[in-house]
Design an enzyme around this catalytic site. Structure first.
Site, short mmCIF file in Angstrom:
data_model
loop_
_atom_site.label_atom_id
_atom_site.label_comp_id
_atom_site.label_asym_id
_atom_site.label_seq_id
_atom_site.Cartn_x
_atom_site.Cartn_y
_atom_site.Cartn_z
N TYR A 1 7.54 24.85 17.86
CA TYR A 1 6.77 25.20 16.78
C TYR A 1 5.37 24.15 16.68
CZ TYR A 1 9.76 28.61 14.95
OH TYR A 1 10.73 29.60 15.04
N ARG B 1 3.27 25.88 19.17
CA ARG B 1 2.38 27.01 18.50
C ARG B 1 1.28 26.56 17.55
NH1 ARG B 1 6.71 31.10 16.40
NH2 ARG B 1 4.88 32.38 16.07
N HIS C 1 6.71 35.54 6.57
CA HIS C 1 7.84 34.73 7.49
C HIS C 1 7.38 33.53 7.56
CE1 HIS C 1 8.99 38.77 9.73
NE2 HIS C 1 9.56 38.68 8.75
N CYS D 1 8.81 12.90 4.87
CA CYS D 1 8.29 13.94 3.90
C CYS D 1 7.33 13.19 3.11
CB CYS D 1 9.51 14.22 3.00
SG CYS D 1 9.15 15.14 1.59
N THR E 1 2.58 45.98 15.12
CA THR E 1 3.74 45.27 15.02
C THR E 1 4.83 46.34 15.80
OG1 THR E 1 5.63 44.64 13.51
CG2 THR E 1 4.42 46.35 12.66
N ASN F 1 -1.51 50.69 16.94
CA ASN F 1 -0.94 49.76 17.75
C ASN F 1 -1.41 49.91 19.03
OD1 ASN F 1 1.28 47.77 17.11
ND2 ASN F 1 2.39 49.01 18.68
N LEU F 2 -1.03 49.11 19.89
CA LEU F 2 -1.53 49.10 21.33
C LEU F 2 -0.93 50.21 22.17
CD1 LEU F 2 -3.70 47.93 23.15
CD2 LEU F 2 -1.83 46.36 23.83
N1 APR Z 1 -3.85 45.59 19.20
C1 APR Z 1 -2.98 46.27 18.73
N2 APR Z 1 -1.61 46.15 18.89
C2 APR Z 1 -1.33 45.23 19.74
C3 APR Z 1 -2.25 44.67 20.42
C4 APR Z 1 -3.44 44.66 20.18
N3 APR Z 1 -4.65 44.10 20.89
N4 APR Z 1 -1.40 43.94 21.60
C5 APR Z 1 -0.27 44.05 21.13
N5 APR Z 1 0.06 44.84 20.43
C6 APR Z 1 1.15 45.42 19.83
C7 APR Z 1 2.38 45.60 20.80
O1 APR Z 1 2.08 46.91 21.33
C8 APR Z 1 3.61 45.48 19.88
O2 APR Z 1 3.93 46.77 19.47
O3 APR Z 1 1.79 44.61 18.59
C9 APR Z 1 3.29 44.61 18.63
C10 APR Z 1 3.77 43.12 18.92
O4 APR Z 1 5.26 43.40 18.65
P1 APR Z 1 5.95 41.97 18.62
O5 APR Z 1 5.60 41.08 19.75
O6 APR Z 1 7.55 42.57 18.63
O7 APR Z 1 5.63 41.29 17.28
P2 APR Z 1 6.11 41.60 15.94
O8 APR Z 1 6.11 42.94 15.72
O9 APR Z 1 4.92 40.98 14.93
O10 APR Z 1 7.30 40.93 15.42
C11 APR Z 1 8.11 40.92 14.33
O11 APR Z 1 9.63 39.53 15.13
O12 APR Z 1 10.47 37.80 16.22
C12 APR Z 1 10.13 38.21 15.21
O13 APR Z 1 9.55 36.93 13.25
C13 APR Z 1 8.86 37.31 14.51
O14 APR Z 1 7.15 38.08 12.87
C14 APR Z 1 7.97 38.36 14.28
C15 APR Z 1 8.78 39.61 13.98
#
Ligand code: APR
Length: 235
Positions: free
Chosen positions: A56, A59, A109, A136, A177, A202-203
């Site tokens: 973390y 990040r 989150h 703390c 997502t 989404n991509l």
């Molecule tokens: N524009 C739109 N969508 C995109 C882009 C972009 N430029 N780049 C990537 N993506 C999409 C991918 O196709 C994928 O479906 O974003 C999504 C990211 O998915 P994850 O990597 O699984 O992230 P997320 O869905 O936020 O994960 C949810 O999982 O690990 C836990 O707590 C963590 O909050 C996170 C949760």
């Protein structure tokens, strides 16, 4: 776009990808380089706090190297202008929505820039590296501070507020997502059940794409400004 009054927007790691922040489940994603069990669970933290803090801290440091992109800025514009209800629910722990100017925002989150003291239960801003000996600011205990991030097996934040917003929205938009993690992955069903129109940006198709009324495949930096333009045009 049919008559819209109340909007809920769910964002995931994909909205921050064009800013340069890694997503989780891509080939070069965070979960490729790290085992979830080791860096995103209470048991992993108990077993090796140093490894978790390093994950973390890296990040958190990265946040200073990136800026919000056109998608964050478009949502902030919507937030500033939309006369009806709006709630941006982000699964992300980065601060890019805030830095773009979003106000009606919840981090379900948690946040990279916050700490949580397990000695006094205090929560507070934290921008520096945390490490195992962090002190703390509320109770001066050393070594009891963890990232204020919701790990697997823990309860996400603001669930009531999110559910209430989902039940009264007539437009639900999911952005960047994969639909892999609940409860966020189930929000489209709640919104749909309560009569909302559901749109996904989404991509690539997500695990939940089939549940959406409309799926717009493309980059958030292009598709989110386009959708926000459609929503604000009639105003
Ligand atoms: N524009 C739109 N969508 C995109 C882009 C972009 N430029 N780049 C990537 N993506 C999409 C991918 O196709 C994928 O479906 O974003 C999504 C990211 O998915 P994850 O990597 O699984 O992230 P997320 O869905 O936020 O994960 C949810 O999982 O690990 C836990 O707590 C963590 O909050 C996170 C949760």
């Amino acid at each position: 776009m049919p008559e819209v009054r109340n909007i809920v927007v769910l964002t995931g790691a994909g909205i921050s990808a064009e800013s340069g922040l890694a997503t989780f489940r891509a080939e070069d994603g965070l979960w490729e380089g790290h085992r979830v069990e080791e860096v995103a669970t209470p048991a992993g933290f108990a077993a090796d706090p140093g490894l978790v803090h390093a994950f973390y801290d890296a990040r958190r440091a990265r946040l200073g190297e990136v800026v919000p992109n056109a998608a964050h800025e478009a949502l902030a514009r919507l937030d500033a202008t939309w006369p009806g209800e709006l709630l941006i629910v982000t699964q992300n722990v980065d601060d890019l929505h805030e830095r773009a100017g979003a106000k009606r925002l919840v981090h379900m989150h948690g946040k990279l820039l916050r700490g949580w003291c397990l000695a006094c239960d205090g929560r507070f801003g934290w921008a520096a590296p945390m490490g195992e000996e962090a002190v703390c600011p509320a109770c001066d205990a050393a070594g009891a501070v963890r990232p204020d991030i919701v790990w697997f097996g823990e309860m996400p934040y603001e669930m009531e507020r999110i559910e209430t917003a989902l039940r009264s929205c007539d437009l639900f938009v999911s952005i960047g997502t994969s639909g892999a993690v609940y409860p966020a992955a189930g929000y489209v069903q709640t919104a749909k059940y309560c009569g909302a129109r559901t749109v996904e940006i989404n991509l690539a198709p997500s695990l939940g794409s089939v549940m959406f009324d409309e799926v717009r495949i493309g980059r958030a930096g292009v598709e989110v400004p386009r959708l926000v333009g459609e929503l604000l045009a009639p105003l």
